[in-house]
Design a protein around this motif. Structure first.
Motif, PDB file in Angstrom:
ATOM      1  N   LYS A 182      -8.643   1.571   6.436  1.00 26.23           N
ATOM      2  CA  LYS A 182      -8.353   0.978   5.770  1.00 26.23           C
ATOM      3  C   LYS A 182      -6.752   2.322   5.086  1.00 26.23           C
ATOM      4  O   LYS A 182      -5.155   1.291   6.344  1.00 26.23           O
ATOM      5  N   TRP A 198     -11.558   3.856   3.073  1.00 31.69           N
ATOM      6  CA  TRP A 198      -9.976   3.910   2.595  1.00 31.69           C
ATOM      7  C   TRP A 198      -9.190   4.824   3.516  1.00 31.69           C
ATOM      8  O   TRP A 198      -8.311   4.379   4.251  1.00 31.69           O
ATOM      9  N   THR A 257       0.864  -0.786  -0.057  1.00 35.64           N
ATOM     10  CA  THR A 257       0.368   0.463  -0.228  1.00 35.64           C
ATOM     11  C   THR A 257       1.072   1.167   0.200  1.00 35.64           C
ATOM     12  O   THR A 257       1.410   0.933   1.018  1.00 35.64           O
ATOM     13  N   GLY A 311      -8.458   4.257  -3.992  1.00 38.61           N
ATOM     14  CA  GLY A 311      -8.864   4.957  -3.629  1.00 38.61           C
ATOM     15  C   GLY A 311      -8.399   6.726  -2.591  1.00 38.61           C
ATOM     16  O   GLY A 311      -7.324   7.141  -2.879  1.00 38.61           O
ATOM     17  N   THR A 362      -8.845   9.596   0.885  1.00 36.07           N
ATOM     18  CA  THR A 362      -9.585   9.574   1.938  1.00 36.07           C
ATOM     19  C   THR A 362      -9.413  11.175   2.236  1.00 36.07           C
ATOM     20  O   THR A 362      -8.581  11.783   1.157  1.00 36.07           O
TER      21      THR A 362
END
Length: 930
Positions: A528, A525, A248, A289, A291
């Motif tokens: 996450k 997100w 990530t 994603g 956020t």
């Protein structure tokens, strides 16, 4: 002279000419009915103008700092941060995948796209350029490590000054042999230089032996020239921002504020979403994603607007249908709904002129007005149609409604508005705005009920429905409840007490993510991001005037149990640089002129025979060595013996080739280490200009203020970690700021504000009710449904695990006003009745319909995907249901018991049946029929 119908109206309930409120309302209705078309036209024109004003001037604020009082101490700290750094408004792009190279390629593509839209994004941060800091990496080391490196480089100075061509295996082993032989011959200990040469020769022979056995297994014999801690704070920093598992990565970009959009960053967020959509087909194996606070707030605004609009339409439709079914007609209910719409338009215009914007708390006020404002119309129409059922004209029925239910409607509306206005005494700006908007809306609905609705009823007229005659007779609303008032009251109290014991289960949910819409991508997100990277859109912020202060604060913050990590750049500027500079300069000078790899490879190979003789000489060193050097020379001799054994195992040609290859690898390893040392040995001290621009723009203001970001060890979206985190960071810096700080303190301020405003509202409402009924006993009775209904509501919330949260707490002032409103109407009816009191069917039906329409209006919020708005609907519906049940069941039972005392007192006052003071049955029936 009053007409017969007018006399009937005024005689009902002993209102008489002395009731100033009723007289005023009756006179007011006469004025309205004198020019109904003009009243309706003016009201409609003002409504249209209000919509035009709202369409062009009404904004929407999603930033929670807009809810905070600017005079609050913690807001001043936030304002200082915004002045220095412009606010924490990064959009965070998240990229997931299994191949690091593919993620890096996507990062570069995304960064290029972002930088191509300077009108929407700035300060794009996707990697850190550490080249300037890395070149001065030696300054990051403690002085002790620099001394150690300097001591290892100094012995190599003659070689590095041009003698490197004479550095061979034979020369290195020869130096160790000469030093050892001299010590043995003289029976003396080796000096420091001799010991270093013996140890180096031992490592060299051991490495050579290993290489002779396996030409692919080279093991460096050199002592590392660099400290193992070198680069821990520089080279250890990620070039790209990856999670620990490397699956990530994130890219940050600061959106440009756009004042023309409803949301400050709405256009930038929309563009970011379109970029993500374009990236997904190009990188099908990756997941993208968004956020960050701008995204969360923009999504919340969109969700809140969509949900409030849908809820308003559902509320209007549902209330309208229920209204028409209850009245078995459509014309008069449509008058009430049209009045409500006009009043809502007035409110929008008023809000635009006085406040100028809505916030996440006040966004649902129109829906609440549907539930509250329609109550006035229901009570008015119930009495109006009852009067029409008696054969009175439209004008007489309007005046009759004004003189009978009008005072109750007026008092109920004013107390509801006052309940809202009391929140303006709090220090929480968002709550003050909500109180002003909602209170003003109730007043405008009240104005509409006393102007537009009577005018529309005159204009529409409609047929007289004689079936309404039965509704005006004082028949009990629920006969089975009226027969056993003591039992009903006792059972009701037991139920309330039982529910009140469950209030201890009620909890407060601090997590603002739990208020967002279900399945909202930005929320998922964000969760996450916290889980995989220990990062969040929420973090505390601290500011320091000097890098020394920033480093000190960073160390103190990092030592706190609740803190996971601290991000700052002041520690990248080393301390004691003037003390370190001589060592760095000496090392830099020593490694300034190094041979290239090609030059090393061009060196002549060693003479195998001469090298073999040298190794054999070491292996034959005498054993009568000084005791102090026994271990060192013995190891050297054994290493030489093992090397000779390895050479004998190879053919002569392979020996020559393998030894030559080893010497090249040995020299390359040395000069490779020296080059790495050279790369970090820039003697110029580290300055602010050496910091990566991506970090400098975020952590160092133009005025020289240093910023620290403090991330919590646990998710600060939850209440307990948030409280612990804020408490601990405040212990280090009392001026710390950031979203976790402002949110928690504003929540505390809002909660305290609710508590203060609740007590104030209760006092103001009690006084307002007293002004209407002029009896403290009746005033307290009117508040009974509110008190008991709230106890029941909180108990049911505890049983059903419905938490209070920053959104649904807005329901509390609404319930205060509504609960008292129900009680006022019942007590007013009790005050206007004779004999043993029973709740009449007419008022009972009106109150039931009022509570149903109110609940339906609020329940429409439960359809919202925004969980905060939905929870407002749940709490409001539950609260109204509890208060209305208390007003319709428990309060009438209590009043019925009290009225028996009134009847007994009346009998004792006239024991002889004074005919002048009592009414005949026919007179009583006539009055009751009215």
């Amino acid at each position: 002279m009053l007409t017969e119908a007018e006399s009937l109206i005024w005689d009902r309930g002993h209102l008489g000419r002395a009731d100033l409120t009723a007289r005023f309302l009756e006179s007011w209705i006469r004025l309205v009915q004198a020019a109904p078309r003009r009243v309706a036209l003016v009201a409609g024109v003002i409504a249209v103008l209000s919509l035009v004003v709202a369409a062009h001037g009404l904004g929407f604020k999603t930033d929670r700092t807009d809810l905070v009082d600017p005079t609050a101490a913690y807001y001043a700290d936030w304002a200082k941060y915004e002045k220095e750094f412009g606010g924490e408004s990064d959009i965070i792009f998240i990229i997931e995948g299994t191949k690091r190279s593919e993620i890096v390629r996507a990062i570069k593509t995304l960064a290029r796209d972002l930088e191509s839209f300077p009108q929407a994004f700035q300060n794009v941060c996707y990697r850190i350029d550490l080249s300037r800091l890395h070149a001065k990496g030696l300054y990051q080391l403690p002085i002790e490590d620099l001394e150690a490196i300097d001591s290892r480089v100094k012995p190599l100075t003659p070689l590095l000054a041009g003698g490197w061509r004479f550095l061979t295996l034979d020369s290195a082993l020869g130096a160790a042999l000469a030093a050892s032989s001299t010590a043995i011959d003289k029976q003396q200990s080796l000096d420091e230089s001799g010991r270093q040469k013996a140890a180096a020769a031992t490592r060299l022979l051991q490495s050579m032996t290993s290489y002779l056995y396996n030409g692919r297994a080279f093991r460096s014999p050199w002592v590392p020239l660099r400290s193992p801690t070198l680069g821990a704070s520089v080279a250890g920093m990620p070039e790209y921002f990856f999670s620990e598992d490397g699956k990530t990565a994130i890219v940050r970009a600061e959106p440009i504020k756009d004042t023309s959009s409803l949301s400050d960053f709405g256009k930038s967020v929309d563009l970011a979403k379109r970029m993500i959509d374009r990236m997904e087909p190009v990188f099908p194996d990756l997941h993208f994603g968004l956020t960050g606070l701008p995204v969360l707030e923009a999504d919340e605004m969109i969700s809140a607007k969509r949900d409030s609009t849908r809820a308003m339409l559902i509320s209007l439709l549902g209330v309208g249908c229920l209204f028409m079914v209850a009245f078995r007609a459509w014309r008069h209910p449509m008058c009430a709904i049209l009045t409500l719409i006009i009043s809502a338009c007035w409110t929008l215009g008023w809000v635009t002129l006085t406040v100028g914007h809505l916030n996440i708390l006040s966004a649902s006020f129109i829906v609440t007005l549907v539930g509250l404002g329609i109550d006035f119309g229901i009570l008015w129409l119930s009495r109006f149609e009852s009067m029409r059922g008696l054969g009175l004209s439209v004008a007489e029925s309007n005046r009759g409604a004004a003189t009978t239910v009008g005072p109750g409607v007026l008092i109920g509306g004013l107390t509801t508005a006052l309940a809202f206005f009391t929140t303006m005494a709090t220090g929480f700006l968002g709550l003050r705005e909500m109180g002003w908007i909602a209170g003003s809306g109730v007043l405008w609905c009240l104005v509409g009920a006393f102007t537009v609705l009577p005018a529309l009823l005159v204009l529409t007229k409609g047929r007289v429905r004689r079936c309404e005659r039965e509704l005006v007779a004082d028949q009990p609303a629920a006969l089975f409840l009226a027969r056993r008032p003591a039992l009903v009251g006792l059972l009701s109290l037991l139920v309330v007490i039982g529910l009140a014991t469950q209030i201890t289960k009620l909890r407060f949910d601090y997590n603002l993510l739990n208020l967002q819409s279900d399945g909202l991508a930005s929320v998922e997100w964000e969760e996450k991001l916290v889980e995989r990277m220990g990062a969040s859109a929420w973090y505390a912020l601290s500011m320091a005037e000097t890098p020394e202060e920033a480093r000190r604060l960073g160390e103190e913050f990092a030592a706190l149990p609740s803190v996971g990590r601290v991000v700052e750049v002041a520690s990248l500027i080393p301390t004691d640089q003037e003390k370190k500079r001589p060592y760095v300069a000496a090392i830099s000078k020593a490694v300034a002129d190094l041979p290239t790899t090609e030059q090393v490879k061009k060196l002549p190979p060693p003479e195998l025979a001469k090298l073999t003789e040298r190794i054999e000489a070491i292996a034959q060193l005498p054993k009568n060595v000084p005791v102090s050097e026994l271990v060192a020379i013995t190891r050297l001799r054994h290493a030489a013996e093992e090397t000779l054994e390895a050479m004998r195992r190879l053919p002569l040609l392979d020996q020559d080739r393998r030894v030559a290859s080893f010497q090249t690898r040995w020299l390359e390893d040395l000069f490779g280490q020296l080059r790495k040392l050279h790369d970090v040995a820039n003697p110029e001290p580290v300055g602010v200009a050496d910091l990566p621009s991506a970090l400098r723009s975020r952590y160092l203001s133009p005025d020289g203020t240093w910023l620290l970001q403090i991330f919590a060890d646990a998710s600060v979206w939850d209440g307990e970690p948030l409280n612990a985190f804020v408490r601990e960071v405040y212990s280090v810096d009392p001026h710390v700021t950031g979203k976790p700080i402002s949110t928690l303190l504003s929540l505390r301020e809002m909660t305290a504000g609710y508590q203060r405003s609740a007590w104030l509202a209760i006092g103001v409402i009690l006084l307002a009710v007293w002004c209407g009924v002029r009896s403290w006993r009746d005033s307290l009775l009117a508040m009974t449904p509110l008190v008991l209904g709230c106890l029941a509501m909180f108990g049911l919330m505890g049983i059903a695990s419905i938490s209070l949260n920053p959104a649904n707490m807005i329901a509390l002032p609404l319930i205060l006003g509504i609960g008292v409103d129900f009680g006022v109407h019942v007590v007013h009816d009790f005050h206007a009745s004779n004999g043993t009191y029973v709740l009449g069917r007419g008022l009972g039906r009106a109150l039931v319909l009022t509570s149903l329409t109110t609940i339906l209006g609020f329940a429409s919020l439960m359809t919202a995907s925004h969980r905060g708005m939905s929870s407002i609907g749940v709490v409001l519906s539950l609260g109204v249901a509890c208060c209305s049940l208390a007003a319709l069941v428990l309060l009438p039972a209590l009043l019925q018991l009290l009225s028996r005392t009134r009847v007994e007192t009346a009998v004792l006052s006239f024991p002889h049946g004074d005919s002048s003071s009592t009414s005949s049955p026919s007179e009583t029936e006539a009055v009751e029929a009215a």
